[in-house]
Write a protein that holds these residues in place. Structure first.
Motif, PDB file in Angstrom:
ATOM      1  N   GLU A  51       0.843  -1.198   0.000  1.00  0.00           N
ATOM      2  CA  GLU A  51       0.000   0.000   0.000  1.00  0.00           C
ATOM      3  C   GLU A  51       0.873   1.241   0.000  1.00  0.00           C
ATOM      4  OE1 GLU A  51      -1.083   1.171   4.550  1.00  0.00           O
ATOM      5  OE2 GLU A  51      -2.240  -0.489   3.724  1.00  0.00           O
ATOM      6  N   TRP A  52       0.292   2.348  -0.450  1.00  0.00           N
ATOM      7  CA  TRP A  52       0.995   3.623  -0.453  1.00  0.00           C
ATOM      8  C   TRP A  52      -0.043   4.738  -0.374  1.00  0.00           C
ATOM      9  CZ3 TRP A  52       0.678   0.116  -4.372  1.00  0.00           C
ATOM     10  CH2 TRP A  52      -0.023   0.488  -5.534  1.00  0.00           C
ATOM     11  N   ALA A  53       0.408   5.926   0.017  1.00  0.00           N
ATOM     12  CA  ALA A  53      -0.490   7.055   0.193  1.00  0.00           C
ATOM     13  C   ALA A  53      -1.112   7.462  -1.140  1.00  0.00           C
ATOM     14  CB  ALA A  53       0.261   8.236   0.798  1.00  0.00           C
ATOM     15  N   ARG A 102      -3.382  10.173  -3.570  1.00  0.00           N
ATOM     16  CA  ARG A 102      -3.454  11.627  -3.733  1.00  0.00           C
ATOM     17  C   ARG A 102      -4.692  12.202  -3.066  1.00  0.00           C
ATOM     18  NH1 ARG A 102      -3.271  11.993  -9.931  1.00  0.00           N
ATOM     19  NH2 ARG A 102      -3.845   9.788  -9.736  1.00  0.00           N
ATOM     20  N   PRO A 130      -6.523  12.945   0.197  1.00  0.00           N
ATOM     21  CA  PRO A 130      -6.035  13.046   1.579  1.00  0.00           C
ATOM     22  C   PRO A 130      -6.603  11.962   2.487  1.00  0.00           C
ATOM     23  CG  PRO A 130      -6.585  15.226   0.729  1.00  0.00           C
ATOM     24  CD  PRO A 130      -7.054  14.238  -0.307  1.00  0.00           C
ATOM     25  N   GLY A 131      -5.699  11.318   3.218  1.00  0.00           N
ATOM     26  CA  GLY A 131      -6.081  10.309   4.182  1.00  0.00           C
ATOM     27  C   GLY A 131      -6.301   8.926   3.619  1.00  0.00           C
ATOM     28  N   VAL A 171      -5.464   5.490   1.100  1.00  0.00           N
ATOM     29  CA  VAL A 171      -4.316   4.724   0.613  1.00  0.00           C
ATOM     30  C   VAL A 171      -4.747   3.897  -0.589  1.00  0.00           C
ATOM     31  CG1 VAL A 171      -3.207   4.589   2.879  1.00  0.00           C
ATOM     32  CG2 VAL A 171      -4.724   2.752   2.139  1.00  0.00           C
ATOM     33  N   GLU A 194      -7.611   5.018  -8.398  1.00  0.00           N
ATOM     34  CA  GLU A 194      -7.336   6.228  -7.631  1.00  0.00           C
ATOM     35  C   GLU A 194      -7.947   7.449  -8.316  1.00  0.00           C
ATOM     36  OE1 GLU A 194      -3.493   8.588  -5.684  1.00  0.00           O
ATOM     37  OE2 GLU A 194      -3.207   7.248  -7.393  1.00  0.00           O
TER      38      GLU A 194
END
Length: 231
Positions: free
Chosen positions: A4-6, A8, A10-11, A13, A116
């Motif tokens: 997993e990664w952040a 774009r 906000p908050g 993943v 995403e």
């Protein structure tokens, strides 16, 4: 293999899960909802009150996990209607819209990035999340009692419970238990002894920690912590 990664958003993943042949790890309750893509389907995972074990043969997934309390406004459905459920996105949105999104993700070189983008589009249409909900999550995740948190937010217990059901799928006390379990599992997996983990996470003692693991994860503490990390 889970990664997993952040995002774009906000908050949130972005995550991918390509399980081994033997199967995927259980998914612990975390107060979140997910938009997922797997084998040509767009799915929504509602908030869990217990560990979720993927049924059937293992399959690859990609997903976007929304920050707790934010997904209902983006998806247009109260969280409690999806509690402990996985549903096709076409059950929530018009079929024509979902077909367009499926085609978009299927044609993408990177399905995770396309998913995403879909989440970002939803957020743009929905507007900013309720700041009170983010403050509630922050306070409960820090271990503050529900009553104290309600007073600090300037909101009555009944209204807090009602808004929590719509945003998280369950009341603030259950949300607090879920967030505490996530906090404790993270500490224990970092190598902290169980007794110290229980104290730092806010449990009465190690036995209390073990009981909560059984209640929310459906397995003994040792089995949970020595298995593969949950998605």
């Amino acid at each position: 293999m889970y990664a997993e990664w952040a995002a774009r958003l906000p908050g949130a993943v972005v995550w991918t899960n390509r399980p081994p042949v033997a199967g995927a790890p259980v998914v612990l309750p975390d107060g979140c909802m997910d938009l997922m893509w797997s084998e040509g389907r767009l799915l929504v995972a509602g908030p869990d009150t217990r560990a979720y074990v993927p049924p059937g043969p293992p399959a690859p997934f990609v997903g976007v996990r929304f920050f707790p309390g934010t997904a209902p406004a983006l998806l247009g459905v109260p969280a409690h209607e999806l509690r402990d459920r996985r549903v096709d996105l076409s059950d929530l949105w018009p079929a024509a819209r979902v077909r367009r999104l499926r085609a978009r993700v299927a044609a993408a070189a990177d399905p995770a990035r396309a998913l995403e983008e879909t989440a970002l589009d939803c957020a743009a249409d929905a507007g900013p999340p309720d700041p009170l909900l983010r403050r509630l999550v922050g306070a409960l995740d820090a271990g503050h009692p529900v009553g104290e948190t309600a007073d600090a937010l300037g909101i009555g217990a009944r209204q807090l419970h009602r808004r929590s059901l719509a945003a998280f799928g369950y009341g603030p006390k259950t949300l607090a238990r879920v967030l505490r379990l996530q906090r404790a599992v993270g500490l224990a997996r970092s190598g902290l002894p169980y007794a110290d983990t229980a104290a730092r996470a806010g449990y009465a003692d190690q036995a209390h920690f073990a009981r909560e693991v059984r209640a929310l994860a459906g397995m003994p503490l040792g089995e949970l912590l020595h298995g593969p990390p949950a998605g």
